[in-house]
Design a protein around this motif. Sequence first.
Motif, PDB file in Angstrom:
ATOM      1  N   GLU A 172     -10.132   4.911   2.061  1.00  0.00           N
ATOM      2  CA  GLU A 172     -10.135   4.411   3.435  1.00  0.00           C
ATOM      3  C   GLU A 172      -9.279   3.152   3.480  1.00  0.00           C
ATOM      4  OE1 GLU A 172     -14.190   3.625   4.394  1.00  0.00           O
ATOM      5  OE2 GLU A 172     -14.731   5.755   4.509  1.00  0.00           O
ATOM      6  N   PRO A 173      -8.601   2.892   4.630  1.00  0.00           N
ATOM      7  CA  PRO A 173      -7.758   1.688   4.710  1.00  0.00           C
ATOM      8  C   PRO A 173      -8.575   0.416   4.508  1.00  0.00           C
ATOM      9  CG  PRO A 173      -7.444   3.137   6.637  1.00  0.00           C
ATOM     10  CD  PRO A 173      -8.604   3.681   5.877  1.00  0.00           C
ATOM     11  N   VAL A 174      -7.963  -0.570   3.824  1.00  0.00           N
ATOM     12  CA  VAL A 174      -8.668  -1.836   3.555  1.00  0.00           C
ATOM     13  C   VAL A 174      -7.791  -3.019   3.970  1.00  0.00           C
ATOM     14  CG1 VAL A 174      -9.971  -0.881   1.614  1.00  0.00           C
ATOM     15  CG2 VAL A 174      -7.771  -2.008   1.185  1.00  0.00           C
ATOM     16  N   ALA A 175      -8.436  -4.157   4.205  1.00  0.00           N
ATOM     17  CA  ALA A 175      -7.715  -5.389   4.529  1.00  0.00           C
ATOM     18  C   ALA A 175      -7.019  -5.918   3.276  1.00  0.00           C
ATOM     19  CB  ALA A 175      -8.689  -6.431   5.064  1.00  0.00           C
ATOM     20  N   PRO A 176      -5.895  -6.636   3.441  1.00  0.00           N
ATOM     21  CA  PRO A 176      -5.193  -7.196   2.285  1.00  0.00           C
ATOM     22  C   PRO A 176      -6.129  -8.006   1.386  1.00  0.00           C
ATOM     23  CG  PRO A 176      -3.875  -7.477   4.262  1.00  0.00           C
ATOM     24  CD  PRO A 176      -5.211  -6.939   4.704  1.00  0.00           C
ATOM     25  N   GLY A 177      -6.049  -7.769   0.076  1.00  0.00           N
ATOM     26  CA  GLY A 177      -6.828  -8.537  -0.888  1.00  0.00           C
ATOM     27  C   GLY A 177      -8.203  -7.975  -1.185  1.00  0.00           C
ATOM     28  N   THR A 178      -8.606  -6.902  -0.511  1.00  0.00           N
ATOM     29  CA  THR A 178      -9.944  -6.323  -0.722  1.00  0.00           C
ATOM     30  C   THR A 178     -10.081  -5.764  -2.134  1.00  0.00           C
ATOM     31  OG1 THR A 178      -9.944  -5.649   1.600  1.00  0.00           O
ATOM     32  CG2 THR A 178     -11.590  -4.616   0.181  1.00  0.00           C
ATOM     33  N   PRO A 220       3.339  -1.341   4.965  1.00  0.00           N
ATOM     34  CA  PRO A 220       2.223  -0.495   5.395  1.00  0.00           C
ATOM     35  C   PRO A 220       0.915  -1.002   4.800  1.00  0.00           C
ATOM     36  CG  PRO A 220       3.432   0.568   3.636  1.00  0.00           C
ATOM     37  CD  PRO A 220       4.176  -0.700   3.949  1.00  0.00           C
ATOM     38  N   GLY A 221      -0.159  -0.278   5.019  1.00  0.00           N
ATOM     39  CA  GLY A 221      -1.482  -0.675   4.556  1.00  0.00           C
ATOM     40  C   GLY A 221      -1.495  -1.204   3.129  1.00  0.00           C
ATOM     41  N   TRP A 222      -2.169  -2.333   2.954  1.00  0.00           N
ATOM     42  CA  TRP A 222      -2.264  -2.955   1.631  1.00  0.00           C
ATOM     43  C   TRP A 222      -3.129  -2.098   0.706  1.00  0.00           C
ATOM     44  CZ3 TRP A 222      -5.950  -4.796  -1.736  1.00  0.00           C
ATOM     45  CH2 TRP A 222      -5.498  -5.683  -2.726  1.00  0.00           C
ATOM     46  N   ASN A 223      -2.792  -2.074  -0.565  1.00  0.00           N
ATOM     47  CA  ASN A 223      -3.656  -1.431  -1.556  1.00  0.00           C
ATOM     48  C   ASN A 223      -3.570  -2.211  -2.857  1.00  0.00           C
ATOM     49  OD1 ASN A 223      -1.662   0.245  -3.445  1.00  0.00           O
ATOM     50  ND2 ASN A 223      -0.938   0.464  -1.343  1.00  0.00           N
ATOM     51  N   PRO A 224      -4.642  -2.162  -3.679  1.00  0.00           N
ATOM     52  CA  PRO A 224      -4.744  -3.080  -4.822  1.00  0.00           C
ATOM     53  C   PRO A 224      -3.583  -3.004  -5.817  1.00  0.00           C
ATOM     54  CG  PRO A 224      -6.853  -1.985  -4.454  1.00  0.00           C
ATOM     55  CD  PRO A 224      -5.855  -1.327  -3.538  1.00  0.00           C
ATOM     56  N   LYS A 225      -2.995  -1.841  -5.992  1.00  0.00           N
ATOM     57  CA  LYS A 225      -1.949  -1.701  -7.004  1.00  0.00           C
ATOM     58  C   LYS A 225      -0.539  -1.698  -6.424  1.00  0.00           C
ATOM     59  CE  LYS A 225      -2.485  -0.316 -10.990  1.00  0.00           C
ATOM     60  NZ  LYS A 225      -2.146  -1.035 -12.249  1.00  0.00           N
ATOM     61  N   GLY A 226      -0.432  -1.876  -5.126  1.00  0.00           N
ATOM     62  CA  GLY A 226       0.899  -1.993  -4.534  1.00  0.00           C
ATOM     63  C   GLY A 226       1.704  -0.701  -4.555  1.00  0.00           C
ATOM     64  N   TYR A 227       1.069   0.404  -4.172  1.00  0.00           N
ATOM     65  CA  TYR A 227       1.782   1.683  -4.119  1.00  0.00           C
ATOM     66  C   TYR A 227       2.255   2.000  -2.692  1.00  0.00           C
ATOM     67  CZ  TYR A 227      -0.320   2.641  -8.716  1.00  0.00           C
ATOM     68  OH  TYR A 227      -0.709   2.592 -10.029  1.00  0.00           O
ATOM     69  N   LEU A 228       3.210   2.917  -2.605  1.00  0.00           N
ATOM     70  CA  LEU A 228       3.593   3.593  -1.354  1.00  0.00           C
ATOM     71  C   LEU A 228       4.123   2.663  -0.271  1.00  0.00           C
ATOM     72  CD1 LEU A 228       0.702   6.229  -1.023  1.00  0.00           C
ATOM     73  CD2 LEU A 228       2.805   6.332  -2.368  1.00  0.00           C
ATOM     74  N   ASN A 229       4.841   1.618  -0.645  1.00  0.00           N
ATOM     75  CA  ASN A 229       5.496   0.795   0.381  1.00  0.00           C
ATOM     76  C   ASN A 229       6.695   1.576   0.922  1.00  0.00           C
ATOM     77  OD1 ASN A 229       6.756  -1.030   1.991  1.00  0.00           O
ATOM     78  ND2 ASN A 229       7.310  -2.457   0.338  1.00  0.00           N
ATOM     79  N   ASN A 230       6.564   2.071   2.149  1.00  0.00           N
ATOM     80  CA  ASN A 230       7.678   2.823   2.741  1.00  0.00           C
ATOM     81  C   ASN A 230       8.223   2.115   3.978  1.00  0.00           C
ATOM     82  OD1 ASN A 230       5.487   3.394   4.389  1.00  0.00           O
ATOM     83  ND2 ASN A 230       6.145   5.478   4.841  1.00  0.00           N
ATOM     84  N   ALA A 231       8.058   0.785   4.019  1.00  0.00           N
ATOM     85  CA  ALA A 231       8.601   0.024   5.148  1.00  0.00           C
ATOM     86  C   ALA A 231      10.111   0.261   5.268  1.00  0.00           C
ATOM     87  CB  ALA A 231       8.327  -1.464   4.948  1.00  0.00           C
ATOM     88  N   MET A 242     -11.353   5.064  -4.727  1.00  0.00           N
ATOM     89  CA  MET A 242      -9.893   5.170  -4.852  1.00  0.00           C
ATOM     90  C   MET A 242      -9.519   6.653  -5.007  1.00  0.00           C
ATOM     91  SD  MET A 242      -8.507   1.990  -4.995  1.00  0.00           S
ATOM     92  CE  MET A 242      -7.150   1.791  -6.150  1.00  0.00           C
ATOM     93  N   CYS A 243      -8.516   7.096  -4.255  1.00  0.00           N
ATOM     94  CA  CYS A 243      -8.103   8.503  -4.267  1.00  0.00           C
ATOM     95  C   CYS A 243      -6.709   8.674  -4.887  1.00  0.00           C
ATOM     96  CB  CYS A 243      -8.078   9.048  -2.840  1.00  0.00           C
ATOM     97  SG  CYS A 243      -9.728   9.297  -2.152  1.00  0.00           S
ATOM     98  N   ILE A 244      -6.513   9.778  -5.585  1.00  0.00           N
ATOM     99  CA  ILE A 244      -5.245  10.052  -6.272  1.00  0.00           C
ATOM    100  C   ILE A 244      -4.111  10.236  -5.261  1.00  0.00           C
ATOM    101  CG2 ILE A 244      -4.032  11.674  -7.800  1.00  0.00           C
ATOM    102  CD1 ILE A 244      -6.766  12.420  -8.971  1.00  0.00           C
ATOM    103  N   ILE A 245      -2.973   9.608  -5.538  1.00  0.00           N
ATOM    104  CA  ILE A 245      -1.785   9.785  -4.691  1.00  0.00           C
ATOM    105  C   ILE A 245      -1.201  11.175  -4.959  1.00  0.00           C
ATOM    106  CG2 ILE A 245       0.560   8.992  -4.213  1.00  0.00           C
ATOM    107  CD1 ILE A 245      -0.378   6.209  -5.269  1.00  0.00           C
ATOM    108  N   GLU A 246      -0.930  11.905  -3.900  1.00  0.00           N
ATOM    109  CA  GLU A 246      -0.291  13.222  -4.086  1.00  0.00           C
ATOM    110  C   GLU A 246       1.119  13.176  -3.484  1.00  0.00           C
ATOM    111  OE1 GLU A 246      -3.248  16.194  -2.967  1.00  0.00           O
ATOM    112  OE2 GLU A 246      -4.135  15.977  -4.945  1.00  0.00           O
TER     113      GLU A 246
END
Lengths: 393, 117
Positions: free
Chosen positions: A259-265, A373-384, A272-276
């Motif tokens: 689920e989406p989380v606020a930065p730093g959560t 885009p949405g923050w995540n702990p490991k910094g994946y999937l930045n598609n800005a 945590m779900c696997i990236i496909e």
Amino acid sequence: MGAVLGAEVVFGRFMPGGLIPAAFAETTEKFRIAGKHAGLIILNDRPVNAEVPAHLLNDLVTPADKLFVRNNGLPPENVDVNNWTLTIGGESVKTSKTYTLAELKKKFTHHTYQLTLECGGNGRVEFDPPAKGNQWGLGAVGCAKWTGVRLRDVLKDCGIKDDAVYIGYHAADEHLTRNPDKEAISRGVPMHKALEDESLIAWSLNDEEIPAMNGHPLRLVFGGWPASTSGKWLTGISIRNIVHDGAKMSAPAYRIPCEPVAPGTKVAAEDMCIIESMPIKSMVTFPKSGVKHALKDEFSANGHAWVGDKTVEKMHVSIDFGQTWQEVKISKPVNRNAWQHWQAKVKFPQAGYYELWAKATDSDGVSQPMILPGWNPKGYLNNACHRIAIQVV
Amino acid sequence: MITFKKSILLLSLIVLPCSYAISEDKLDKDSGFVVDTGFELVKANCTACHSAALVTQNRMNRETWLETIRWMQKSQGLWPLGESEKVILDYLAKHYSPTKTGRRKNLPAHLMPAVEK
């Protein structure tokens, strides 16, 4: 191993032999990765990680010397191609088999596809608060032409039991500690991805041997999914009756919050779900950012756009920070999971500083965000949206 | 001296073009670490297993640096750091802590048009 040893004692033992001249292994001097373009940006020399500046990714098909390198461990040295084998095993294989490289090439039909490989952490450098790991800019991506046999054909030759849910790969690279009991990385994909036409066991990149740092002599290639699923220096595949549980398969590696989380959560492992399939993305590969342009002339720019298992339907550019967008031409993919190419022509209204922003939209109508885009702990999937700077004079 | 400073700036651009503002700190020429109390300890303990760049390109607060050390001890074979641990954490928190950036930074200097004066 090494649990109570002082740093001075172990220092020398862990030096990689062969790959990097010892004198360079701990310096900030720029070194060359054998077979790679001098313009690659080296993020890290042990393990070797290097990305490609946007303007060097302009080729329609990424040349071998401009394909990024993301290593988790130490690549095998002294690769013996003639005695290289691939073993298919796991709980859900009917008959475990071992193939030599020659047998693979002889027994199964060859297939060639252009496949986009992108590191799940590409763009990590922009996350705030920062995510740990290699601080990738935007060049951990490429689309080269891969040749090999279909993973499906090899798995079916061994037989797949009805309870199979996942495949996991095994490879010849060593863990950074050189502990033989640890795998550097051992990831995989669900069966539906493993069985697709474009899922290859490949020995060739752009009609030549795969470069050493990209997995020579054999690797898995899954276009459109995090490149960490495309195991390099491939020696084995397990057909699993559970979601593969190899190194870097468990949270937080290559996972994002379900689920989406606020930065730093802080996010619990079970949330945590696997990236496909990877999200829609594009880049400007021509001209190089920082260019000077004459006001009277039309300005030409081009680049690529890609999206996991879908296609890129539309491409837009903006020269006013996203206030207005102009639709531009985008090519059809040469095959599924290949990146697509766009071309833009723009007139500037007056002299001054501009940024050209590029935004792709996929076949479901999903487009790129202009900010992170949405923050995540490991910094994946930045598609800005990628953008370049232009001084119009 | 000017030449020396220039070469340091140039190196940091080459190694980390997308990261952080160029600092005036003196950098260790072998590792790229900021030269300050504790940097030799960091160099000796961290670069035994991985590149110094894996430290210098990251930004974590003290708590997260400690978590990272514990993770390396648990799963990556890092030895107990003993009394050095506090010195190492002090150093990392001082020089490699997060800086506020907002949702999108300006383009880095090396991607900007040349400024004519």
